[in-house]
Every structure is written in structure tokens, then in C-alpha cells.
Design an enzyme around this catalytic site. Structure first.
Site, short mmCIF file in Angstrom:
data_model
loop_
_atom_site.label_atom_id
_atom_site.label_comp_id
_atom_site.label_asym_id
_atom_site.label_seq_id
_atom_site.Cartn_x
_atom_site.Cartn_y
_atom_site.Cartn_z
CD GLU A 22 -3.17 -0.59 0.26
OE1 GLU A 22 -3.07 0.47 -0.39
OE2 GLU A 22 -4.15 -1.34 0.17
CB SER B 26 -26.12 -33.22 52.99
OG SER B 26 -27.23 -34.03 53.31
#
Length: 715
Positions: free
Chosen positions: A76, A336
């Protein structure tokens, strides 16, 4: 060359003059970023769409593969590192190509000009728009460094559909962070922003392949990749579909974002690896259960109280399991699972010892007649064995001696949110066997307190502060404060950054007794014994199955049941929840170190315990002489006394402290800080040699089980 430099200087001067006529560059025009939730190391747990429905994850140049950046510049803007925003040579080249071909071959735009276009998008492609981009590019170069400009490009570049930024594209197309990309993956990411909609690999794979090929050809010519690397990259398939973004810990992620919506980055204490593993475990185990049954798992660091994994349900999107509900926060009957705390408080208050003999026989408490799970009876059993076998009757006997209201108050005193049935009145003995509601969050927190020696700390998912590996754009940084979340708020004014402040439930000796006892609980099928201190619980009607366990480092809680609290026939904790617990520890790593035995523990058999601790004695001897005996009273030293040890030191000897008791039933046992200092003696006076100065708690217990304690200071 001189003429070109003069032309460049003149062009830049003209552009700067034009820039003065433009309004200030507004970075806010670049739009919002996605909110991200990160784990303790900065790994992405879950991103969120922006308000306009885009994936726009924070990313910087340091967060992407260096090879990708090199390929991006080569393709680019090969003079990116040296130009001032515009590239005169590139513009001359583009103009020459247009004149030679009669059409635009390349636009001459630098990466900085592309950033300007992304910040101020324009529909028209005119000379005026190009001039504006050039002006803005020069302005951007003067305002930001090269790395920050790359940060802007990597965050704003379009990649097709609702994907913006290299990080979002890497997750969507490759399912991973852009930190480590193959040559083919990097080339594709370079190619897509030029024409993101027409090159979308999930819609136009052939166009994407050709674009990738052009990038590979150019970077090969530039020497960034070797011919062999380029050839291998051309053979890699183009991704044919978008992948889902990470969605770990969805319940926790949504909670923290809802609590701090302005923050764009939330750092949590979760471990992404643990979270993924335990979520997978929940899905695996749920596959063998009813379609309505869900699983919740919570993993906690004992030292800090930080939550390392939180699985709120099997599948967030499974409506049949009510997947969107966070079941770690659901109030349920623990069965429990609260028994260890009955024993811990009984041990802590001198009512019993792990070797104290308890009665497991049919017993009526008014209208309440408890039964064991198997409807059988063991007769006389030690407290240790009764807890390991989860016998109901001995636990109720201890709770009756300690007091259910007192028990409930002690649990609530740690900050646990406990709910009693409506219109239940005063708490009864049934609370010890599951007759109340508690969350997996709070139950796991209580068990972590046992692992910490009886000190219960808040559980937190908190910000750990900035981390060097956390993706953050150098320009688009968040202004709002970084968020940290406390899942259960600490009291107002309590420090949040100085380590957890705990609330003591029991002393270390009692906590160790329980931990040592739970290590001997029978493990689930095919599991090794003695690895975890753990307890299970099955609620009445087979609605909830629990298993909570801990080692030196971590505590994990597991809940299995239906989100609508419906019954699940055959849902027994030891067969369903316990295997998940042991598997969870196997996945995160078990700490094999033994629990540290604190000073003051009594190592004895039932026969060698001090007489008052051999049996749970709540009644006085049934003789007239005993009934007429005055109550036990510690005559010396008195409560709060300051005792000068030098006054009681024989010449050339160690100091001695005289002890005296009045009333009560002989023989008497004297204890200091919970540890016996004498055996049972019939004399009402005794002598004790203190090891040094400081505060001590002196206790005396008589044959009837009555006790009296005072706190004094030795100086």
C-alpha cells in the site's frame, strides 16, 4: 532530484495553507469501538457489537503480526516510514499510469491518506475529495506518530460486511488473534480493505483469491517473502465462511458491561483457558442428562477470592435449559452441603471434636423426625465418620446443641445471602439438611473460607489494571475509566486493592478439622481417594445436586438441576455432581500439598480425648448431688486481667500462672487458646507455664461438659 524536493516542499506548504481553512480533525467521527471483555491476561472473552451493529475491536500495531505490517507497507505505501503524509513520487507515478492507460491504475494514496478518508468518509471520488484527504494526511502526520497512524488504520479499515479493523477480520475469517498469521492470512488481510464488499471471502472466494495472489506477487518481488513461502501461501484455501466471535463467560460478561456501560474494556479475573475447559465440561456432562437439566460451575482462587471461571449454564442460547439465566446466582436448597459448617461451628465452640462419639439413631425433636438418606442407622459413630458418610441424625444432634438461629446468624455474618421459606417463622433444625435457600456463589465462597482457615472473603471479578499485551489503539484510547466489578459489593469504604478483607466464621483449628475430615469422604466412582476435601448435597425431591470441594489453592462449586426448580428423578449428587467436580479439578490442576495443621489441634482417639469431648453431653449427671452442684465458674484469673509474669516467676525458673475454678463437676480440663494444658484433674487449682507474653484465652471444662473462658493479657 532538487526540483522534485522543491516541488514537494511547495505542495506541502500549499496543503498546509488549505488545511487552515478546514475545521479541526474530529477523531470522534471515526465512530465507536466494540466493548470487549478480557480475561486476567488480556485474552478476549467476549466482544460486543457497536451501537450501529459493527464489529470494531480495539487493536494496535503491537497486536498484529510484524510480517503483516511489512506486507501492508510494501503493497500500500512502501515509503510510509519516511513521507510526511503524501508521497510525491507515488502521485507522479499514479498520474503517469493514468495518462499511459487512459484510466486510474493506482490512486497514489498513502496509508495516512486512507486513514483520513476513513475518519472523514466522502461518497464522491473527486479531485477535491483527494485534495482534502491529502491535507488531512499532512495534519495527521503532524499530530501523530507513525505507530499511532498504523493503529488508526488497523482499527478503522473495512474488511467486508460489518467487520472493521484487522482484529475483527482475523477473528471472523481465521478464528484467532492477528498476532500470529500465516503468509496467506496476512496477504488476504492486506488485500481486503481495497474493495471489502467485492472481495469478501465468504461471498466471493474467487475474487478474494485473486486479490490475495496480487499481494503475494508484490511482496515476493519486494523480498518480504521467499518464493517457497509465496507458493505455499497460494495453496492455502480461502476461508469460505465467517467464524463466530469468542463468547466465553457470557453471563459474567453481560453483567460487567451492564454495570459499567461507558467503559470499552473490562479486565476480569477469569482465566480464558479454564473458562473454555469448564464450559466444555458442562456441555459434555449435560449431554447425558435430561434436556431441561443445566449445570453451573464456579472456580475460585482461595488466596485472593478471585473467580477464575464462572459457568452460569450449559448453553446461553438453549431456551429449553433457560440458558440465559446465571444459575450461579440462583437461590436453591443445598441439601446436605451445609453440614460441614455445622461441624465446624460445633468444633469451634468446644461442643465436639472429630473423634467425639455421636448417636445415629431414631430421634424426635418435637414434630420434627429426621431420617438418613438411606433410611438406615449406624449407631454410635465418630463426628468424623458421620460427616464423611453425610449422616443426617448426628448433624441434627450437633445443630440442636449449637442452636439453629445461632447457626444461621453465623453464616449470614459472613455476608452470605440466605433465604428461608416464607412464613417459616424462627429457623428450625431442618435448615441443617437443606431447609433454606443459598446460591452456588455464596456456598462456594463459604467453602473457600474453610480452605482459608475459617476466614471468608468476598469473591470478585475485578480489573487488574493495564496489561502490556492488552490490545489498545494508541490514538483511539478510552477516556472512561477502566471497569472492575465486585460481584458482591464490599461494605462502603472497604479497600478494594489491598487484598481481600475477610470475615471469620471459625478459627483455623476448627476449619482444619473439617478440611481433614472431608479429605476422607468417599470419592465418586473411579476417582482417587484423599485428593479433595469435598462434600455433596441432594435437595429434597431430587431438585438440586451439589458438590463443592477444595485443595490448598482453589475451591470449585458445582450445581446440577433444572432452572425452573423442577424435580429430576434419580438426581443424586454423589452420582451426578461429584464426578463433575473431580473432573473440573483434573482440568485446572489439583494441588497435592496437604492442608497446614495449625497449632492447638488435638490429635487423639475417642478414648484418649478429654472426657468432656468423648461424647456430646448436653445433660448433667442425674444425681441429687450433681443437681445441687453450683454452676462452673473460672475463679482466677478474672476476665480482662493484666498479669505481671515477673511476679510469679520462681528464682531461676520459668513463670507460672495459677488457675482456679469454682463450682462445676470434677474432673476439670484446662485449655489455653483451645489446646489442653492439663489432663482431667480433680483438684480445683492448677498451674500453667506460659511460653511468653501476649493475649491468651484460658478455658476450663468440667465433667458435665460445662465450660467457662476468659481472655487475659500476660506482660
Amino acid at each position: 532530484m532538487v526540483a522534485a524536493s522543491a516541488l514537494s516542499a511547495t505542495a506541502i506548504a500549499t496543503l498546509l495553507w488549505y488545511a487552515a481553512t478546514l475545521p479541526p480533525l474530529d477523531l470522534a467521527a471515526a465512530g465507536d469501538r466494540s466493548t470487549v471483555v478480557l480475561d486476567r491476561e488480556g485474552k478476549l472473552l467476549r466482544p460486543f457489537l457497536t451501537g450501529d451493529g459493527r464489529w470494531k475491536l480495539p487493536v494496535g500495531a503491537a497486536d498484529v503480526d510484524p510480517r503483516y505490517l511489512a506486507m501492508l507497507k510494501a503493497y500500500e505505501d512502501k515509503r510510509f516510514d519516511s513521507h510526511a503524509g503524501i508521497d510525491p513520487q507515488g502521485i507522479v507515478r499514479a498520474a503517469g499510469q493514468m495518462l499511459a492507460n487512459g484510466r486510474i491504475v493506482s490512486g497514489g494514496s498513502t496509508l495516512t491518506m486512507q486513514v483520513a478518508r476513513l475518519i472523514e468518509p466522502r461518497r464522491e471520488r473527486s479531485l477535491a475529495a483527494k485534495l482534502r484527504q491529502a491535507v488531512r494526511a499532512v495534519e495527521i502526520e503532524r499530530r501523530f506518530g507513525k505507530t499511532e497512524i498504523l493503529d488508526l488504520y488497523l482499527t478503522l479499515a473495512p474488511f467486508g460486511g460489518n467487520l472493521e479493523g484487522a482484529r475483527a477480520a482475523s477473528f471472523a475469517y481465521f478464528g484467532k488473534e492477528p498476532k500470529r498469521l500465516s503468509t496467506a492470512e496476512a496477504a488476504l488481510l492486506v488485500a481486503l480493505p481495497q474493495s471489502p464488499e467485492l472481495r469478501r471471502p465468504d461471498r466471493f472466494p474467487e475474487a478474494a483469491r485473486k486479490a490475495r495472489e496480487r499481494v503475494l506477487a508484490r511482496v515476493e518481488a519486494a523480498g518480504i517473502v521467499t518464493p517457497d513461502e509465496a507458493a505455499a501461501a497460494r495453496e492455502e484455501p480461502i476461508p469460505s465462511a465467517r467464524r463466530p466471535f469468542p463468547a466465553l463467560a457470557p453471563h459474567t460478561a453481560e453483567q460487567v458491561v451492564a454495570e459499567a456501560p461507558s467503559a470499552r474494556s473490562h479486565r476480569l479475573t477469569l482465566d480464558a483457558r479454564w473458562q473454555a475447559s469448564l464450559e466444555h465440561l458442562a456441555r459434555e456432562r449435560a449431554a447425558g442428562l435430561s434436556p431441561q437439566v443445566s449445570i453451573a460451575i464456579l472456580a475460585v482462587d482461595n488466596e485472593t477470592g478471585e473467580i477464575r471461571a464462572s459457568v452460569g449454564g450449559v448453553d446461553y442460547f438453549d431456551a429449553g435449559r433457560a440458558g440465559s439465566l446465571d444459575l450461579t446466582q440462583a437461590l436453591r436448597s443445598p441439601g446436605s452441603a451445609l453440614k460441614p459448617f455445622i461441624y465446624a461451628l460445633a468444633f469451634d465452640n468446644g461442643l465436639a471434636h472429630p473423634e467425639t462419639m455421636l448417636e445415629d439413631r431414631p430421634t424426635r425433636y418435637g414434630l420434627y423426625v429426621p431420617e438418613n438418606f438411606d433410611l438406615g442407622f449406624q449407631g454410635m459413630v465418630s463426628a468424623r465418620r458421620a460427616l464423611q458418610l453425610s449422616l443426617n441424625l448426628p448433624a441434627v444432634e450437633l445443630l440442636s446443641a449449637f442452636g439453629p438461629q445461632r447457626f444461621l446468624s453465623r453464616l449470614k455474618g459472613t455476608g452470605a445471602a440466605i433465604a428461608l421459606p416464607k412464613d417459616s417463622g424462627a429457623p428450625g433444625l431442618a435448615i441443617g439438611l437443606g431447609g433454606l435457600g443459598i446460591t452456588l456463589f455464596d456456598l462456594t465462597r463459604l467453602y473457600a473460607g474453610l480452605a482459608r482457615g475459617g476466614e471468608v472473603v468476598p469473591l470478585r471479578v475485578k480489573s487488574l489494571g493495564p496489561h502490556p499485551e492488552e490490545p489498545r489503539s494508541g490514538v483511539l484510547k478510552d477516556d472512561p475509566e477502566r471497569s472492575g466489578t465486585v460481584l458482591r459489593d464490599a461494605p462502603d469504604g472497604a479497600p478494594q486493592d489491598e487484598g481481600p478483607a475477610g470475615l471469620r466464621l471459625v478459627e483455623p483449628v476448627a476449619a482444619w478439622y473439617v478440611a481433614d475430615t472431608l479429605l476422607g469422604a468417599p470419592p465418586p466412582l473411579n476417582a482417587a481417594p484423599g485428593r479433595l476435601a469435598y462434600k455433596t448435597g441432594t435437595s429434597y425431591g431430587y431438585r438440586d445436586a451439589w458438590a463443592v470441594g477444595f485443595d490448598r489453592k482453589h475451591t470449585i462449586g458445582v450445581w446440577v438441576g433444572r432452572a425452573d426448580n423442577g424435580a429430576v428423578p434419580g438426581l443424586v449428587a454423589r452420582a451426578v455432581a461429584a464426578p463433575i467436580l473431580f473432573d473440573a479439578f483434573a482440568r485446572i490442576g489439583h494441588d497435592p500439598r496437604p492442608f497446614v495443621q495449625p497449632p492447638g489441634t488435638i490429635t487423639a482417639t475417642s478414648a484418649t480425648l478429654p472426657p468432656p469431648l468423648r461424647h456430646l453431653r448436653q445433660d448433667l449427671p442425674k444425681t441429687l448431688a450433681a443437681l445441687a452442684t453450683p454452676g462452673l465458674r473460672l475463679a482466677f484469673p478474672p476476665e480482662g486481667a493484666r498479669i505481671d509474669l515477673s511476679a510469679s516467676t520462681p528464682e531461676g525458673g520459668r513463670p507460672q500462672l495459677g488457675l482456679k475454678v469454682a463450682g462445676g463437676v470434677a474432673p476439670f480440663t484446662w485449655l489455653v487458646d483451645g489446646a489442653p494444658v492439663t489432663g482431667p484433674i480433680r483438684r480445683r487449682e492448677a498451674a500453667w507455664q506460659p511460653p511468653g507474653k501476649g493475649f491468651v484465652r484460658i478455658s476450663v471444662v468440667d465433667a458435665a461438659g460445662a465450660s467457662e473462658s476468659v481472655s487475659v493479657r500476660l506482660q
